[in-house]
Design an enzyme around this catalytic site. Structure first.
Site, PDB file in Angstrom:
ATOM      1  N   LYS A  14      33.761  35.398  35.567  1.00 15.87           N
ATOM      2  CA  LYS A  14      32.926  34.606  36.483  1.00 15.87           C
ATOM      3  C   LYS A  14      31.797  35.461  37.062  1.00 15.87           C
ATOM      4  CE  LYS A  14      36.463  33.566  39.190  1.00 15.87           C
ATOM      5  NZ  LYS A  14      37.583  34.232  38.495  1.00 15.87           N
ATOM      6  N   ARG A  87      38.912  26.832  44.971  1.00 15.57           N
ATOM      7  CA  ARG A  87      40.137  27.336  44.359  1.00 15.57           C
ATOM      8  C   ARG A  87      41.344  26.469  44.665  1.00 15.57           C
ATOM      9  NH1 ARG A  87      38.463  33.032  43.804  1.00 15.57           N
ATOM     10  NH2 ARG A  87      40.097  34.116  42.677  1.00 15.57           N
ATOM     11  N   ARG A 126      39.253  47.500  34.227  1.00 15.61           N
ATOM     12  CA  ARG A 126      38.375  47.634  35.401  1.00 15.61           C
ATOM     13  C   ARG A 126      39.030  48.508  36.475  1.00 15.61           C
ATOM     14  NH1 ARG A 126      36.469  42.320  38.397  1.00 15.61           N
ATOM     15  NH2 ARG A 126      38.620  42.393  39.135  1.00 15.61           N
ATOM     16  N   ARG A 132      39.427  48.399  42.272  1.00 19.94           N
ATOM     17  CA  ARG A 132      39.532  47.292  43.226  1.00 19.94           C
ATOM     18  C   ARG A 132      40.996  47.177  43.654  1.00 19.94           C
ATOM     19  NH1 ARG A 132      37.103  41.321  41.921  1.00 19.94           N
ATOM     20  NH2 ARG A 132      39.185  40.565  42.414  1.00 19.94           N
ATOM     21  N   ARG A 143      48.017  37.028  41.243  1.00 19.54           N
ATOM     22  CA  ARG A 143      46.747  36.287  41.210  1.00 19.54           C
ATOM     23  C   ARG A 143      46.789  35.213  40.123  1.00 19.54           C
ATOM     24  NH1 ARG A 143      43.105  41.367  40.489  1.00 19.54           N
ATOM     25  NH2 ARG A 143      41.349  39.942  40.146  1.00 19.54           N
TER      26      ARG A 143
END
Ligand code: AP5
Ligand code: MG
Length: 186
Positions: A14, A87, A126, A132, A143
């Protein structure tokens, strides 16, 4: 004026594809995840409240994100790309109302489809580069579970309105961007 939702599971691309979409259509990019991470980085009162929720990979409450979006929409004059919002079905219903308040309607929702093993691969990759806080295997699983339980029904909400555009999210970033443009222009 276009108002578009970019939709998909964690790691679907996204944020990556948002750069291209806002450039192509001259939109304002608003990412609820980025706004919430900024609250945490700035150690605001809200940031302190939501840190443990986000670190656990759970959704923060609808009230918090809706208030942020209300302000963002009120401040915008160009048309918007919503990344990471809505969401929940409740958020999707609220978005329709907020847009209507400003004489706007949603143009379409672009849904990036990526298999689970590739989502996991991208996010763990990532993690090595960016670090993160929610990019670790246990939190990624949470998630994905939140996505399956609470966010997936949003796809049906837009399908019913005839606004859902499903796009294959596998391949090069450029190929996917071209598919998205085709889906929006259709
Ligand atoms: P948010 O920040 O929205 O995170 P997310 O949905 O979990 O997804 P990501 O941002 O990790 O993935 P993405 O789809 O943007 O993919 P990206 O382009 O980065 O939300 C974080 C948290 O905030 C939530 O868990 C929740 O707590 C809270 N929150 C946010 N919004 C909320 C809301 N509305 N309501 C309640 N709570 C909310 O790509 C991922 C990686 O893959 C990158 O490294 C990228 O370089 C790579 N990549 C991208 N495209 C490709 C490709 N084609 N091939 C190979 N690699 C690729
Ligand atoms: Mg993102």
């Amino acid at each position: 004026m276009k108002n578009i939702v970019i939709f998909g599971a964690p790691g679907a691309g996204k944020g990556t594809q948002s750069d291209f979409i806002v450039e192509t259509y001259g939109l304002t990019h608003v990412s609820t995840g980025d706004l919430l991470r900024k609250e945490i980085a700035d150690q605001t009162e809200l940031g302190l409240r939501i840190k443990s929720i986000m670190d656990a990979g759970q959704l923060v409450s609808d009230d918090i994100v809706v208030e942020m979006m209300d302000k963002a929409i009120a401040a915008d004059t160009k048309g918007m790309l919503f990344d990471g919002f809505p969401r929940t079905v409740a958020q999707a219903e609220t978005l329709d109302k907020l847009l209507a308040k400003h004489g706007r309607t949603l143009t379409c929702m672009v849904q990036l489809e990526v298999p689970k093993d590739e989502l996991m691969r991208r996010l763990l990759e990532r993690a090595k580069i960016q670090g993160r806080a929610d990019d670790n295997e246990a939190t990624i699983n949470n998630r994905l579970q939140e996505y399956n339980n609470k966010t997936k029904p949003v796809a049906e909400y837009y399908a019913t309105q005839g606004k859902q555009r499903i796009v294959d999210g596998l391949g090069t970033i450029e190929d996917i961007a071209a598919r998205i443009k085709q889906a929006i222009d259709k």
